[in-house]
Design a protein around this motif. Structure first.
Motif, PDB file in Angstrom:
ATOM      1  N   TYR A 150       0.722  -1.070   0.213  1.00 13.12           N
ATOM      2  CA  TYR A 150       0.088   0.025   0.201  1.00 13.12           C
ATOM      3  C   TYR A 150       0.742   1.179   0.148  1.00 13.12           C
ATOM      4  CZ  TYR A 150       0.456   0.320   5.114  1.00 13.12           C
ATOM      5  OH  TYR A 150       1.191   0.189   6.244  1.00 13.12           O
ATOM      6  N   THR A 173      -0.262   8.538  -2.020  1.00 13.96           N
ATOM      7  CA  THR A 173      -1.151   9.332  -2.832  1.00 13.96           C
ATOM      8  C   THR A 173      -2.471   9.634  -2.375  1.00 13.96           C
ATOM      9  OG1 THR A 173      -1.734   7.318  -4.216  1.00 13.96           O
ATOM     10  CG2 THR A 173       0.272   8.601  -5.104  1.00 13.96           C
ATOM     11  N   SER A 195      -4.995   7.653  -1.762  1.00 14.48           N
ATOM     12  CA  SER A 195      -5.996   7.055  -2.330  1.00 14.48           C
ATOM     13  C   SER A 195      -7.041   6.737  -1.352  1.00 14.48           C
ATOM     14  CB  SER A 195      -5.482   5.691  -3.056  1.00 14.48           C
ATOM     15  OG  SER A 195      -4.574   6.152  -4.155  1.00 14.48           O
ATOM     16  N   PRO A 196      -8.064   6.564  -1.780  1.00 13.02           N
ATOM     17  CA  PRO A 196      -9.282   6.112  -0.934  1.00 13.02           C
ATOM     18  C   PRO A 196      -8.669   4.604  -0.301  1.00 13.02           C
ATOM     19  CG  PRO A 196     -10.378   6.701  -3.000  1.00 13.02           C
ATOM     20  CD  PRO A 196      -8.781   6.788  -2.985  1.00 13.02           C
ATOM     21  N   TYR A 244      -6.715   4.536   2.180  1.00 18.11           N
ATOM     22  CA  TYR A 244      -5.444   4.583   2.637  1.00 18.11           C
ATOM     23  C   TYR A 244      -5.163   5.994   2.809  1.00 18.11           C
ATOM     24  CZ  TYR A 244      -4.790   0.115   0.690  1.00 18.11           C
ATOM     25  OH  TYR A 244      -5.001  -1.232   0.487  1.00 18.11           O
ATOM     26  N   ARG A 245      -6.074   6.985   2.900  1.00 18.63           N
ATOM     27  CA  ARG A 245      -6.088   8.482   3.347  1.00 18.63           C
ATOM     28  C   ARG A 245      -5.433   8.609   4.814  1.00 18.63           C
ATOM     29  NH1 ARG A 245     -11.364  10.247   0.339  1.00 18.63           N
ATOM     30  NH2 ARG A 245     -10.562  10.190  -1.684  1.00 18.63           N
ATOM     31  N   GLU A 252      -0.303   3.776  -2.731  1.00 25.95           N
ATOM     32  CA  GLU A 252      -1.815   4.263  -2.111  1.00 25.95           C
ATOM     33  C   GLU A 252      -1.788   5.367  -1.232  1.00 25.95           C
ATOM     34  OE1 GLU A 252      -0.967   1.167  -2.940  1.00 25.95           O
ATOM     35  OE2 GLU A 252      -1.916   0.218  -4.346  1.00 25.95           O
TER      36      GLU A 252
END
Length: 191
Positions: free
Chosen positions: A107, A113, A115-116, A118-119, A110
């Motif tokens: 991850y 960046t 990403s949904p 992993y925010r 993710e």
């Protein structure tokens, strides 16, 4: 016992040996062992890093004005440089082990960046990266001047001490949301 535990490295070695015995005894055949080892190291190093950050901000900085002038060199020449050594290396290796964990668990991209899903962990990682940058590229260079590790005149030392303190306090501010992101990802999800 005092001879064994009176030496820090004996105590650390003994603790490490016991951890290896526990690790191997309970998880020696677990395929996720490497991941577990990196998580253990990440937490251990993070405790050292943030523990020293809090030591500087809650103990050393507020106490130094109360220390008699003749005793200040004991802190500035011996304690602070040693604490800063462990502080900056703990920061670096906390970040490195965290990135390895993200890589091992697929991850890393993710999270970085945001990403949904992993925010939360991603935000925690970015906060930690900013904090580590502050340690290595702002706090440490300024502390070297403030402590007289590198030559600087009195005005430069004073300015460097203030800059180091402000960025150390910035890291204290960032540590709270960073820690929340790190511990809540698994319990509450990544959003």
């Amino acid at each position: 016992m005092a001879k064994l535990l009176g030496n820090l490295w004996n105590a650390v070695g003994l603790g490490g040996l016991l951890a290896i015995i526990v690790l191997w005894g309970f998880h020696g055949d677990n395929p996720a062992l490497v991941n577990g080892i990196f998580r253990f190291l990440h937490v251990l190093l993070g405790i050292m890093w943030i523990g020293l950050l809090y030591y500087f901000n809650f103990v050393q900085i507020p106490t130094m004005p109360k220390v008699p002038a003749e005793l200040k060199p004991g802190v500035s020449k011996y304690i602070a440089p040693e604490a800063l050594f462990w502080f900056r290396w703990a920061a670096l290796f906390t970040v490195v082990t965290g990135l390895v964990i993200a890589l091992l668990n697929n991850y890393l991209v993710e999270a970085l960046t945001l990403s949904p899903g992993y925010r939360v962990i991603g935000l925690g990682m970015w906060l930690a990266l900013v904090m580590a940058f502050n340690v290595w590229f702002v706090i440490w260079p300024n502390q070297k001047k403030a402590l007289g590790i590198v030559e600087a005149d009195a005005d430069t030392k004073a300015k460097a001490a203030t800059t180091a303190m402000i960025f150390s306090r910035t890291n204290t501010v960032l540590s709270l949301p960073m820690l929340w992101c790190m511990v809540s990802q698994g319990a509450l999800g990544g959003v």
